[in-house]
Design a protein around this motif. Structure first.
Motif, PDB file in Angstrom:
ATOM      1  N   MET A   1       0.833  -1.180   0.000  1.00 36.46           N
ATOM      2  CA  MET A   1       0.000   0.000   0.000  1.00 36.46           C
ATOM      3  C   MET A   1       0.879   1.244   0.000  1.00 36.46           C
ATOM      4  N   THR A   2       0.571   2.202  -0.847  1.00 27.78           N
ATOM      5  CA  THR A   2       1.311   3.453  -0.842  1.00 27.78           C
ATOM      6  C   THR A   2       0.903   4.296   0.365  1.00 27.78           C
ATOM      7  N   VAL A   3      -0.351   4.284   0.699  1.00 28.48           N
ATOM      8  CA  VAL A   3      -0.837   4.884   1.931  1.00 28.48           C
ATOM      9  C   VAL A   3      -0.728   3.792   2.980  1.00 28.48           C
ATOM     10  N   GLY A   4      -0.212   4.132   4.141  1.00 30.75           N
ATOM     11  CA  GLY A   4      -0.109   3.128   5.197  1.00 30.75           C
ATOM     12  C   GLY A   4      -1.488   2.666   5.635  1.00 30.75           C
ATOM     13  N   ILE A   5      -1.548   1.465   6.161  1.00 32.61           N
ATOM     14  CA  ILE A   5      -2.836   0.890   6.539  1.00 32.61           C
ATOM     15  C   ILE A   5      -3.496   1.685   7.650  1.00 32.61           C
ATOM     16  N   ARG A   6      -2.716   2.235   8.560  1.00 31.51           N
ATOM     17  CA  ARG A   6      -3.322   3.041   9.626  1.00 31.51           C
ATOM     18  C   ARG A   6      -4.024   4.264   9.043  1.00 31.51           C
ATOM     19  N   GLU A   7      -3.371   4.911   8.098  1.00 29.36           N
ATOM     20  CA  GLU A   7      -3.968   6.086   7.453  1.00 29.36           C
ATOM     21  C   GLU A   7      -5.177   5.685   6.611  1.00 29.36           C
ATOM     22  N   ALA A   8      -5.082   4.576   5.901  1.00 26.34           N
ATOM     23  CA  ALA A   8      -6.213   4.112   5.089  1.00 26.34           C
ATOM     24  C   ALA A   8      -7.420   3.790   5.974  1.00 26.34           C
ATOM     25  N   TYR A   9      -7.186   3.140   7.098  1.00 19.72           N
ATOM     26  CA  TYR A   9      -8.264   2.807   8.026  1.00 19.72           C
ATOM     27  C   TYR A   9      -8.891   4.085   8.588  1.00 19.72           C
ATOM     28  N   ARG A  10      -8.052   5.032   9.005  1.00 20.79           N
ATOM     29  CA  ARG A  10      -8.566   6.298   9.530  1.00 20.79           C
ATOM     30  C   ARG A  10      -9.415   7.018   8.494  1.00 20.79           C
ATOM     31  N   ARG A  11      -8.927   7.076   7.278  1.00 27.05           N
ATOM     32  CA  ARG A  11      -9.677   7.760   6.216  1.00 27.05           C
ATOM     33  C   ARG A  11     -10.982   7.039   5.897  1.00 27.05           C
ATOM     34  N   ALA A  12     -10.963   5.716   5.919  1.00 25.00           N
ATOM     35  CA  ALA A  12     -12.203   4.963   5.679  1.00 25.00           C
ATOM     36  C   ALA A  12     -13.210   5.238   6.793  1.00 25.00           C
ATOM     37  N   LEU A  13     -12.750   5.274   8.039  1.00 23.96           N
ATOM     38  CA  LEU A  13     -13.655   5.587   9.148  1.00 23.96           C
ATOM     39  C   LEU A  13     -14.173   7.018   9.056  1.00 23.96           C
ATOM     40  N   ASP A  14     -13.327   7.948   8.640  1.00 28.40           N
ATOM     41  CA  ASP A  14     -13.774   9.336   8.462  1.00 28.40           C
ATOM     42  C   ASP A  14     -14.870   9.418   7.403  1.00 28.40           C
ATOM     43  N   GLY A  15     -14.684   8.711   6.306  1.00 32.78           N
ATOM     44  CA  GLY A  15     -15.697   8.701   5.249  1.00 32.78           C
ATOM     45  C   GLY A  15     -16.987   8.071   5.718  1.00 32.78           C
ATOM     46  N   CYS A  16     -16.866   7.022   6.501  1.00 33.61           N
ATOM     47  CA  CYS A  16     -18.041   6.353   7.039  1.00 33.61           C
ATOM     48  C   CYS A  16     -18.757   7.281   8.024  1.00 33.61           C
ATOM     49  N   ALA A  17     -17.994   7.963   8.869  1.00 37.28           N
ATOM     50  CA  ALA A  17     -18.585   8.899   9.832  1.00 37.28           C
ATOM     51  C   ALA A  17     -19.388   9.974   9.114  1.00 37.28           C
ATOM     52  N   ALA A  18     -18.867  10.455   7.994  1.00 39.25           N
ATOM     53  CA  ALA A  18     -19.589  11.479   7.234  1.00 39.25           C
ATOM     54  C   ALA A  18     -20.949  10.973   6.772  1.00 39.25           C
ATOM     55  N   GLN A  19     -21.025   9.704   6.418  1.00 41.97           N
ATOM     56  CA  GLN A  19     -22.309   9.128   5.999  1.00 41.97           C
ATOM     57  C   GLN A  19     -23.218   8.867   7.200  1.00 41.97           C
ATOM     58  N   VAL A  20     -22.662   8.358   8.278  1.00 38.84           N
ATOM     59  CA  VAL A  20     -23.458   8.079   9.475  1.00 38.84           C
ATOM     60  C   VAL A  20     -24.051   9.375  10.024  1.00 38.84           C
ATOM     61  N   GLN A  21     -23.274  10.446   9.997  1.00 37.40           N
ATOM     62  CA  GLN A  21     -23.738  11.737  10.509  1.00 37.40           C
ATOM     63  C   GLN A  21     -24.901  12.298   9.705  1.00 37.40           C
ATOM     64  N   ARG A  22     -25.065  11.833   8.493  1.00 35.29           N
ATOM     65  CA  ARG A  22     -26.131  12.342   7.619  1.00 35.29           C
ATOM     66  C   ARG A  22     -27.373  11.457   7.595  1.00 35.29           C
ATOM     67  N   VAL A  23     -27.385  10.392   8.416  1.00 36.79           N
ATOM     68  CA  VAL A  23     -28.568   9.536   8.479  1.00 36.79           C
ATOM     69  C   VAL A  23     -29.676  10.311   9.198  1.00 36.79           C
ATOM     70  N   GLY A  24     -30.818  10.406   8.553  1.00 40.52           N
ATOM     71  CA  GLY A  24     -31.942  11.124   9.136  1.00 40.52           C
ATOM     72  C   GLY A  24     -32.623  10.310  10.224  1.00 40.52           C
ATOM     73  N   PRO A  25     -33.368  10.984  11.116  1.00 40.23           N
ATOM     74  CA  PRO A  25     -34.025  10.293  12.234  1.00 40.23           C
ATOM     75  C   PRO A  25     -34.926   9.140  11.792  1.00 40.23           C
ATOM     76  N   GLY A  26     -35.567   9.263  10.663  1.00 42.98           N
ATOM     77  CA  GLY A  26     -36.466   8.210  10.203  1.00 42.98           C
ATOM     78  C   GLY A  26     -35.812   7.174   9.313  1.00 42.98           C
ATOM     79  N   GLN A  27     -34.475   7.206   9.176  1.00 44.33           N
ATOM     80  CA  GLN A  27     -33.785   6.313   8.249  1.00 44.33           C
ATOM     81  C   GLN A  27     -33.030   5.163   8.929  1.00 44.33           C
ATOM     82  N   TRP A  28     -33.008   5.124  10.245  1.00 41.76           N
ATOM     83  CA  TRP A  28     -32.225   4.108  10.949  1.00 41.76           C
ATOM     84  C   TRP A  28     -32.751   2.697  10.730  1.00 41.76           C
ATOM     85  N   ARG A  29     -33.988   2.556  10.373  1.00 42.77           N
ATOM     86  CA  ARG A  29     -34.563   1.219  10.138  1.00 42.77           C
ATOM     87  C   ARG A  29     -34.666   0.883   8.648  1.00 42.77           C
ATOM     88  N   ASP A  30     -34.120   1.741   7.795  1.00 43.61           N
ATOM     89  CA  ASP A  30     -34.115   1.468   6.354  1.00 43.61           C
ATOM     90  C   ASP A  30     -33.208   0.269   6.066  1.00 43.61           C
TER      91      ASP A  30
END
Length: 183
Positions: A1-30
């Protein structure tokens, strides 16, 4: 990997957090692309994985952790639960010697780098799952898609999920197809 695995994992979690933060109140059971899982169940799975990271990187085995992280880990604030767990996981990967450690999983011992690579791939794919479940297009970080594709191509995959079976498509579509998703 050109990007270290720690950095790749952090960036993947950051991207996931951005999506989780945008889940609307009525979408958790979708429903999500993960068969039988709704958004809340999927995010709970990710929180569980993140909570295991500090425990396993400190030398404890999955058996020693036991059922500590079973059940609903999201409580009344799923976004906060995800953010706190992801931050703890990232902090646990910071020590300079962490990649030299062995992680004691249920099926045996694995090098830390392998463990983090699996977590990285899971977080990246589940980022797409969360966004798709709530009807938002997502553009995953192309560098992370490339890294995950390279890892997956090198891993032993069964013939029905091999990356090579999706020629002529863009890297994200090939990666998603390899993980049983249709993007």
């Amino acid at each position: 990997m050109t990007v270290g695995i720690r950095e790749a994992y952090r960036r993947a979690l950051d991207g996931c957090a951005a999506q989780v933060q945008r889940v609307g109140p009525g979408q958790w059971r979708d429903p999500t692309p993960c068969s039988g899982w709704d958004v809340r169940t999927l995010v709970n799975h990710l929180v569980q994985e993140c909570l295991f990271v500090p425990e396993l990187l400190s030398g404890r085995s999955v058996a020693e952790v036991g059922d500590l992280f079973e059940g609903d880990l999201l409580g009344d604030d799923p976004v906060k639960a995800f953010d706190v767990a992801a931050a703890a996981a990232v902090r646990a990967t910071a020590p300079p010697d962490v990649l030299g450690r062995v992680v004691r999983l249920s099926f045996g011992d694995v090098p830390c780098e392998e463990y983090l690579t699996e977590l990285f791939a899971d977080a990246l794919i589940h980022t797409w799952d969360v966004a798709t479940a709530v009807g938002r297009p997502v553009r995953l970080d192309p560098e992370l898609v490339r890294l995950c594709t390279e890892w997956f191509a090198g891993a032993e995959a069964d013939d029905t999920q091999a990356l090579g079976e999706h020629p002529g498509t863009d890297p994200l579509t090939r990666l998603l197809a390899a993980w049983g998703r249709h993007g």
